[in-house]
Design a protein around this motif. Structure first.
Motif, PDB file in Angstrom:
ATOM      1  N   TYR A  53    -104.615 -50.231 -14.794  1.00 14.78           N
ATOM      2  CA  TYR A  53    -103.296 -50.172 -15.436  1.00 14.78           C
ATOM      3  C   TYR A  53    -103.275 -51.039 -16.690  1.00 14.78           C
ATOM      4  N   PHE A  54    -103.927 -52.194 -16.623  1.00 11.52           N
ATOM      5  CA  PHE A  54    -103.916 -53.111 -17.760  1.00 11.52           C
ATOM      6  C   PHE A  54    -105.052 -52.864 -18.748  1.00 11.52           C
ATOM      7  N   LYS A  55    -106.202 -52.386 -18.248  1.00  8.23           N
ATOM      8  CA  LYS A  55    -107.386 -52.390 -19.107  1.00  8.23           C
ATOM      9  C   LYS A  55    -108.045 -51.031 -19.317  1.00  8.23           C
ATOM     10  N   ASN A  56    -107.696 -50.046 -18.482  1.00  9.51           N
ATOM     11  CA  ASN A  56    -108.405 -48.768 -18.573  1.00  9.51           C
ATOM     12  C   ASN A  56    -107.495 -47.636 -18.091  1.00  9.51           C
ATOM     13  N   LYS A  57    -106.471 -47.334 -18.881  1.00  5.28           N
ATOM     14  CA  LYS A  57    -105.456 -46.354 -18.472  1.00  5.28           C
ATOM     15  C   LYS A  57    -106.060 -44.980 -18.149  1.00  5.28           C
ATOM     16  N   LYS A  58    -107.185 -44.648 -18.792  1.00  3.67           N
ATOM     17  CA  LYS A  58    -107.808 -43.336 -18.553  1.00  3.67           C
ATOM     18  C   LYS A  58    -108.236 -43.162 -17.104  1.00  3.67           C
ATOM     19  N   GLU A  59    -108.590 -44.267 -16.439  1.00  4.08           N
ATOM     20  CA  GLU A  59    -109.064 -44.199 -15.059  1.00  4.08           C
ATOM     21  C   GLU A  59    -107.964 -44.496 -14.036  1.00  4.08           C
ATOM     22  N   LEU A  60    -106.726 -44.718 -14.523  1.00  7.61           N
ATOM     23  CA  LEU A  60    -105.655 -45.133 -13.619  1.00  7.61           C
ATOM     24  C   LEU A  60    -105.365 -44.086 -12.548  1.00  7.61           C
ATOM     25  N   GLN A  61    -105.136 -42.842 -12.954  1.00  9.58           N
ATOM     26  CA  GLN A  61    -104.787 -41.811 -11.976  1.00  9.58           C
ATOM     27  C   GLN A  61    -105.936 -41.536 -11.008  1.00  9.58           C
ATOM     28  N   SER A  62    -107.161 -41.624 -11.506  1.00  6.55           N
ATOM     29  CA  SER A  62    -108.319 -41.438 -10.627  1.00  6.55           C
ATOM     30  C   SER A  62    -108.350 -42.507  -9.543  1.00  6.55           C
ATOM     31  N   ALA A  63    -108.044 -43.751  -9.916  1.00  5.23           N
ATOM     32  CA  ALA A  63    -108.050 -44.841  -8.935  1.00  5.23           C
ATOM     33  C   ALA A  63    -106.945 -44.641  -7.903  1.00  5.23           C
ATOM     34  N   ILE A  64    -105.779 -44.170  -8.355  1.00  5.34           N
ATOM     35  CA  ILE A  64    -104.683 -43.912  -7.414  1.00  5.34           C
ATOM     36  C   ILE A  64    -105.044 -42.778  -6.467  1.00  5.34           C
ATOM     37  N   GLN A  65    -105.652 -41.729  -7.000  1.00 10.41           N
ATOM     38  CA  GLN A  65    -106.034 -40.591  -6.168  1.00 10.41           C
ATOM     39  C   GLN A  65    -107.061 -40.979  -5.112  1.00 10.41           C
ATOM     40  N   ASP A  66    -107.949 -41.892  -5.449  1.00  8.39           N
ATOM     41  CA  ASP A  66    -108.929 -42.366  -4.454  1.00  8.39           C
ATOM     42  C   ASP A  66    -108.216 -42.994  -3.254  1.00  8.39           C
ATOM     43  N   VAL A  67    -107.201 -43.813  -3.537  1.00  4.87           N
ATOM     44  CA  VAL A  67    -106.447 -44.458  -2.456  1.00  4.87           C
ATOM     45  C   VAL A  67    -105.677 -43.412  -1.656  1.00  4.87           C
ATOM     46  N   LYS A  68    -105.065 -42.465  -2.368  1.00  2.00           N
ATOM     47  CA  LYS A  68    -104.276 -41.439  -1.694  1.00  2.00           C
ATOM     48  C   LYS A  68    -105.158 -40.547  -0.817  1.00  2.00           C
ATOM     49  N   LYS A  69    -106.311 -40.164  -1.322  1.00  2.16           N
ATOM     50  CA  LYS A  69    -107.218 -39.301  -0.547  1.00  2.16           C
ATOM     51  C   LYS A  69    -107.703 -40.004   0.714  1.00  2.16           C
ATOM     52  N   TYR A  70    -108.024 -41.288   0.592  1.00  2.00           N
ATOM     53  CA  TYR A  70    -108.489 -42.061   1.755  1.00  2.00           C
ATOM     54  C   TYR A  70    -107.461 -41.998   2.885  1.00  2.00           C
ATOM     55  N   HIS A  71    -106.197 -42.199   2.541  1.00  3.61           N
ATOM     56  CA  HIS A  71    -105.157 -42.181   3.569  1.00  3.61           C
ATOM     57  C   HIS A  71    -104.857 -40.759   4.036  1.00  3.61           C
ATOM     58  N   ASN A  72    -104.958 -39.795   3.140  1.00  4.65           N
ATOM     59  CA  ASN A  72    -104.712 -38.406   3.532  1.00  4.65           C
ATOM     60  C   ASN A  72    -105.765 -37.917   4.521  1.00  4.65           C
ATOM     61  N   ASP A  73    -107.012 -38.350   4.330  1.00  3.02           N
ATOM     62  CA  ASP A  73    -108.073 -37.976   5.276  1.00  3.02           C
ATOM     63  C   ASP A  73    -107.783 -38.543   6.665  1.00  3.02           C
ATOM     64  N   ILE A  74    -107.266 -39.760   6.722  1.00  2.00           N
ATOM     65  CA  ILE A  74    -106.911 -40.363   8.014  1.00  2.00           C
ATOM     66  C   ILE A  74    -105.766 -39.585   8.655  1.00  2.00           C
ATOM     67  N   LEU A  75    -104.767 -39.223   7.850  1.00  2.00           N
ATOM     68  CA  LEU A  75    -103.662 -38.413   8.374  1.00  2.00           C
ATOM     69  C   LEU A  75    -104.163 -37.099   8.967  1.00  2.00           C
TER      70      LEU A  75
END
Length: 416
Positions: A53-75
């Motif tokens: 968010y502070f240093k590499n906005k291009k990778e921000l959504q990718s980092a969020i999606q990684d967290v979301k996918k991890y939890h979605n797989d558990i669900l």
């Protein structure tokens, strides 16, 4: 009333969540509050979100999606259909996270960190609560931010005990199984705050104190409190019993099994603390309480990695006296350095610190205006409680010792 705390390792996947349910069934969950951390390495993953968010906005959504996918797989592993309400609840949290990051105007890293990092706990407890309800363990999900009130010292907030006790007394329903988040609180403006890394233990202790709980149990992936971290030391031994005082000493020096602030509220009301294995929940584990002695009486080893050793001396060879030391500590406080070791002589002063807020460069620049400064980064601080010659030799062999300090019960050694 009993308080249970489960850390991230215990709920890192669907099997871990099922095991949590199994533990509750085996040991009982009447009049119980369960405090849960973020799942697995989620906190680290969300820290990457904050950095992007502070240093590499291009990778921000990718980092969020990684967290979301991890939890979605558990669900998907826990529930038969993706139309289960848990999916929507979790998705809503990620919508909130994205909304905050899009609308935030604050440039304060620590503020943004606290508003972002807590989604790990909010999501983990939501998934666990929904799963327990689905298998018949009826429970109430609580947002801990409505209960634990703090100041606005983001990333290491201080509890407002009066406000916290008032909120818990008026809001908490003890007749049901409650599930809530560790690590989090909120300030007077209802912004999210955090209690420091590994602060979920402290959360459990805060509730135990305010609820006059019968006990607190911390469920770990080890059999109890060990005399050394098995990741760094061979042949670690289980400690059967510990006093509050001894455990506070170990926590102060950095023993990772207990958060440093956890013992203080428990000691004040003499609430026993149990540390047990979530893999073998019926084993005895470790008991910490009043009138307990260290059993067995063996050396206890603690290591803190990635520390900074700063050595100061006066520019004109004058003494380092109270006035200088007061100024040094004022700067350490201003730059949020956690001090772990201090050693001084007539004309020198050394301090080993934890640079968790990444303020080292600014601090050194300030210090160099008045002192001759040398420093070593990435040093290791070893502490041995109840040391003997053999234990000390084990630490020092093959290492470059930069600083050593001994008292009757404790030795601390800084090595490179």
């Amino acid at each position: 009333m009993q308080v249970f705390k489960f850390g991230g390792a215990s709920v890192k996947d669907a099997n871990g969540i099922k095991n949590l349910a199994s533990v509750l069934k085996k040991v009982g969950y009447q009049n119980t509050l369960v405090v849960v951390s973020a799942m697995g390495k989620t906190t680290n993953a969300i820290e990457r979100v904050v950095r992007n968010y502070f240093k590499n906005k291009k990778e921000l959504q990718s980092a969020i999606q990684d967290v979301k996918k991890y939890h979605n797989d558990i669900l998907l592993d826990l529930f038969d259909s993706d139309i289960h309400p848990a999916f929507k609840k979790v998705s809503t949290f990620f919508d909130e996270l994205n909304s905050f990051l899009k609308t935030n105007k604050s440039p304060d890293y620590n503020f943004v960190y606290d508003q972002t990092i807590g989604f790990g706990e909010l999501v983990s407890t939501t998934i666990i609560s929904e799963y327990l309800n689905a298998i018949g363990l009826k429970n109430s999900w609580m947002d801990v931010r409505h209960y634990i009130k703090t100041d606005s010292y983001y990333r290491r907030a201080n509890v407002n005990w009066e406000a916290t006790q008032s909120e818990i007394k008026s809001r908490f329903k003890s007749s049901v199984l409650n599930i809530t988040q560790g690590f989090l609180g909120s300030d007077a403006n209802n912004f999210t705050t955090t209690l420091g890394r590994e602060g979920s233990d402290y959360t459990a202790a805060i509730f135990a104190y305010c609820l006059n709980a019968e006990s607190v149990t911390i469920w770990k992936d080890v059999p109890g409190v060990l005399n050394a971290d098995p990741r760094y030391f061979e042949n670690a031994q289980l400690l059967n019993t510990l006093s509050y005082r001894e455990t506070i000493e170990l926590a102060f020096y950095g023993a990772s099994v207990i958060h440093p602030k956890t013992l203080q509220p428990l000691q004040r009301k003499e609430i026993p603390l149990y540390v047990k294995s979530f893999l073998n929940p019926e084993d005895v584990g470790t008991t910490i309480g009043k009138n307990k002695s260290l059993d067995p009486n063996v050396p206890c080893f603690i290591v803190k990695k990635n520390q900074v050793l700063i050595s100061l001396s006066s520019l004109d060879f004058s003494y380092i006296v109270e006035e200088n030391i007061s100024e040094i500590f004022s700067l350490l406080h201003a730059y949020k350095m956690k001090v772990d070791v201090i050693q001084n002589s007539a004309i020198s002063f050394s301090v080993c610190v934890d640079n968790m807020y990444d303020n080292l460069e600014a601090l050194l620049l300030h210090l160099k205006a008045k002192f001759r400064v040398t420093y070593n980064e990435n040093v290791s601080l070893y502490t041995i409680r109840h040391y003997n010659a053999s234990a000390l030799s084990q630490i020092e062999t093959g290492k470059n010792v930069l600083l050593k300090q001994l008292t009757q019960e404790t030795v601390q050694v800084v090595t490179k």
